[in-house]
Design a protein around this motif. Sequence first.
Motif, PDB file in Angstrom:
ATOM      1  N   PRO A  32      46.445  38.098  49.874  1.00  0.00           N
ATOM      2  CA  PRO A  32      46.845  36.704  49.650  1.00  0.00           C
ATOM      3  C   PRO A  32      45.863  35.915  48.791  1.00  0.00           C
ATOM      4  N   HIS A  33      44.620  36.367  48.714  1.00  0.00           N
ATOM      5  CA  HIS A  33      43.628  35.656  47.914  1.00  0.00           C
ATOM      6  C   HIS A  33      43.485  36.252  46.510  1.00  0.00           C
ATOM      7  N   GLY A  34      44.304  37.241  46.192  1.00  0.00           N
ATOM      8  CA  GLY A  34      44.129  37.987  44.954  1.00  0.00           C
ATOM      9  C   GLY A  34      44.880  37.448  43.758  1.00  0.00           C
ATOM     10  N   PHE A  35      45.524  36.286  43.904  1.00  0.00           N
ATOM     11  CA  PHE A  35      46.292  35.706  42.806  1.00  0.00           C
ATOM     12  C   PHE A  35      45.660  34.383  42.402  1.00  0.00           C
ATOM     13  N   LEU A  36      45.278  34.288  41.152  1.00  0.00           N
ATOM     14  CA  LEU A  36      44.572  33.114  40.655  1.00  0.00           C
ATOM     15  C   LEU A  36      45.424  32.397  39.614  1.00  0.00           C
ATOM     16  N   VAL A  37      45.351  31.082  39.641  1.00  0.00           N
ATOM     17  CA  VAL A  37      46.105  30.248  38.711  1.00  0.00           C
ATOM     18  C   VAL A  37      45.148  29.263  38.051  1.00  0.00           C
ATOM     19  N   GLY A  38      45.306  29.112  36.748  1.00  0.00           N
ATOM     20  CA  GLY A  38      44.562  28.094  36.021  1.00  0.00           C
ATOM     21  C   GLY A  38      45.416  26.849  35.859  1.00  0.00           C
ATOM     22  N   ARG A  39      44.882  25.722  36.292  1.00  0.00           N
ATOM     23  CA  ARG A  39      45.627  24.459  36.208  1.00  0.00           C
ATOM     24  C   ARG A  39      44.965  23.546  35.175  1.00  0.00           C
ATOM     25  N   LEU A  40      45.754  23.126  34.227  1.00  0.00           N
ATOM     26  CA  LEU A  40      45.303  22.175  33.215  1.00  0.00           C
ATOM     27  C   LEU A  40      45.859  20.804  33.576  1.00  0.00           C
ATOM     28  N   ASN A  41      44.938  19.895  33.943  1.00  0.00           N
ATOM     29  CA  ASN A  41      45.358  18.573  34.423  1.00  0.00           C
ATOM     30  C   ASN A  41      46.390  18.687  35.552  1.00  0.00           C
ATOM     31  N   GLY A  42      46.162  19.679  36.414  1.00  0.00           N
ATOM     32  CA  GLY A  42      47.015  19.857  37.575  1.00  0.00           C
ATOM     33  C   GLY A  42      48.230  20.737  37.357  1.00  0.00           C
ATOM     34  N   GLU A  43      48.537  21.106  36.113  1.00  0.00           N
ATOM     35  CA  GLU A  43      49.713  21.924  35.822  1.00  0.00           C
ATOM     36  C   GLU A  43      49.303  23.386  35.633  1.00  0.00           C
ATOM     37  N   ALA A  44      50.020  24.283  36.315  1.00  0.00           N
ATOM     38  CA  ALA A  44      49.734  25.704  36.187  1.00  0.00           C
ATOM     39  C   ALA A  44      50.085  26.180  34.778  1.00  0.00           C
ATOM     40  N   VAL A  45      49.090  26.793  34.086  1.00  0.00           N
ATOM     41  CA  VAL A  45      49.325  27.230  32.707  1.00  0.00           C
ATOM     42  C   VAL A  45      48.876  28.667  32.461  1.00  0.00           C
ATOM     43  N   ALA A  46      48.161  29.279  33.416  1.00  0.00           N
ATOM     44  CA  ALA A  46      47.660  30.643  33.213  1.00  0.00           C
ATOM     45  C   ALA A  46      47.499  31.302  34.576  1.00  0.00           C
ATOM     46  N   SER A  47      47.525  32.633  34.569  1.00  0.00           N
ATOM     47  CA  SER A  47      47.437  33.350  35.841  1.00  0.00           C
ATOM     48  C   SER A  47      46.829  34.726  35.641  1.00  0.00           C
ATOM     49  N   VAL A  48      46.373  35.285  36.765  1.00  0.00           N
ATOM     50  CA  VAL A  48      45.983  36.685  36.828  1.00  0.00           C
ATOM     51  C   VAL A  48      46.005  37.098  38.297  1.00  0.00           C
ATOM     52  N   SER A  49      46.360  38.346  38.550  1.00  0.00           N
ATOM     53  CA  SER A  49      46.184  38.884  39.893  1.00  0.00           C
ATOM     54  C   SER A  49      45.000  39.844  39.854  1.00  0.00           C
ATOM     55  N   ALA A  50      44.160  39.748  40.857  1.00  0.00           N
ATOM     56  CA  ALA A  50      42.978  40.596  40.986  1.00  0.00           C
ATOM     57  C   ALA A  50      42.959  41.087  42.425  1.00  0.00           C
ATOM     58  N   VAL A  51      43.781  42.088  42.683  1.00  0.00           N
ATOM     59  CA  VAL A  51      44.072  42.521  44.041  1.00  0.00           C
ATOM     60  C   VAL A  51      43.107  43.614  44.470  1.00  0.00           C
ATOM     61  N   ARG A  52      42.514  43.425  45.626  1.00  0.00           N
ATOM     62  CA  ARG A  52      41.572  44.401  46.177  1.00  0.00           C
ATOM     63  C   ARG A  52      42.311  45.404  47.051  1.00  0.00           C
ATOM     64  N   TYR A  53      42.004  46.677  46.828  1.00  0.00           N
ATOM     65  CA  TYR A  53      42.485  47.761  47.680  1.00  0.00           C
ATOM     66  C   TYR A  53      41.268  48.464  48.270  1.00  0.00           C
ATOM     67  N   GLY A  54      41.224  48.580  49.602  1.00  0.00           N
ATOM     68  CA  GLY A  54      40.106  49.266  50.227  1.00  0.00           C
ATOM     69  C   GLY A  54      38.785  48.617  49.860  1.00  0.00           C
ATOM     70  N   GLU A  55      37.752  49.461  49.772  1.00  0.00           N
ATOM     71  CA  GLU A  55      36.399  48.969  49.517  1.00  0.00           C
ATOM     72  C   GLU A  55      35.964  49.102  48.073  1.00  0.00           C
ATOM     73  N   ASP A  56      36.674  49.919  47.271  1.00  0.00           N
ATOM     74  CA  ASP A  56      36.113  50.211  45.948  1.00  0.00           C
ATOM     75  C   ASP A  56      37.126  50.275  44.818  1.00  0.00           C
ATOM     76  N   PHE A  57      38.356  49.764  45.034  1.00  0.00           N
ATOM     77  CA  PHE A  57      39.344  49.782  43.961  1.00  0.00           C
ATOM     78  C   PHE A  57      40.024  48.422  43.874  1.00  0.00           C
ATOM     79  N   GLY A  58      40.430  48.068  42.668  1.00  0.00           N
ATOM     80  CA  GLY A  58      41.176  46.839  42.449  1.00  0.00           C
ATOM     81  C   GLY A  58      42.116  46.999  41.280  1.00  0.00           C
ATOM     82  N   PHE A  59      43.083  46.107  41.195  1.00  0.00           N
ATOM     83  CA  PHE A  59      44.061  46.195  40.108  1.00  0.00           C
ATOM     84  C   PHE A  59      44.315  44.807  39.549  1.00  0.00           C
ATOM     85  N   ILE A  60      44.289  44.732  38.215  1.00  0.00           N
ATOM     86  CA  ILE A  60      44.536  43.488  37.491  1.00  0.00           C
ATOM     87  C   ILE A  60      45.986  43.468  37.019  1.00  0.00           C
ATOM     88  N   GLY A  61      46.663  42.349  37.224  1.00  0.00           N
ATOM     89  CA  GLY A  61      48.029  42.187  36.745  1.00  0.00           C
ATOM     90  C   GLY A  61      48.355  40.720  36.538  1.00  0.00           C
TER      91      GLY A  61
END
Length: 283
Positions: A40-69
């Motif tokens: 649930p904490h792996g999704f990030l949003v960039g807000r410009l003056n409060g409006e969502a304009v950019a995103s990335v997911s940085a999801v953690r799996y286990g202790e040593d792997f992650g995936f960007i989407g």
Amino acid sequence: MTFDIVTANADDIARLRVWADDEGWNPGRSDIHAFFATDPHGFLVGRLNGEAVASVSAVRYGEDFGFIGFYIARPAVRGQGYGIQVWRAGMARLAGRTVGLDGVIDQQENYRRSGFRRAWNNIRYEGVPSGADPSAASDGIALVDARTIPFAQLAAYDRRFFPARRDAFLASWIGLPDRTGFAAVRDGELRGFAAVRPCAGAARIGPLYSSSPGVAEALVGRLASAVPGQPVAIDIPDSNEPSVALAERLGLTPSFEAARMYTGPVPEMDLPGLYGITSLELG
């Protein structure tokens, strides 16, 4: 102007699916629910003056792997530096882990500069399967509803084809009501597993794991019968030549391509049995 990078809320998560549709990625209509449950904490949003304009997911799996989407900057703000700020925040969240992503063609050079290296290309094969035979699996193999398989057994099987355990994701993935999954079983042993889910465009099959082309054909045939007459799409590693050959024999044609890339060595997986990845968004 103020630009803030924050953890996505539930409304943002729904928005990301629309953004991905706008990019032509064709995510499953309910995929985002499984994605959000995974981290649930792996999704990030960039807000410009409060409006969502950019995103990335940085999801953690286990202790040593992650995936960007879900690396998206909306067209109106591209080239202004907001996307790269969100990207850096996502990578910082996965610091110290091996990281994977599926890179669209026009971004692959940027990913290489960030330390990613191509492992293979995922090619989306799409169309209405012609002649897929649900009985192609032989030698005592039966196809059964994947939800009837003990979850621990299914999760252990899934781990063969993915760099880390992902039990929370898998439980949501097979449990969502709009999808159908089948497992190929012989003498209590899993010999294949696949699922299909509805999308705005072609229904997507993923994952598609198989011990042989015959089992893969049987799974595709059974899943195609769950969406009769509709086109399906499978994201196939180009390194799996039997899977590519099967897709072509069934009349599916390439429609999209992305490079599976990793930082560091390619994780150990059962690549010959990986006939189709689960999703381009979360691996």
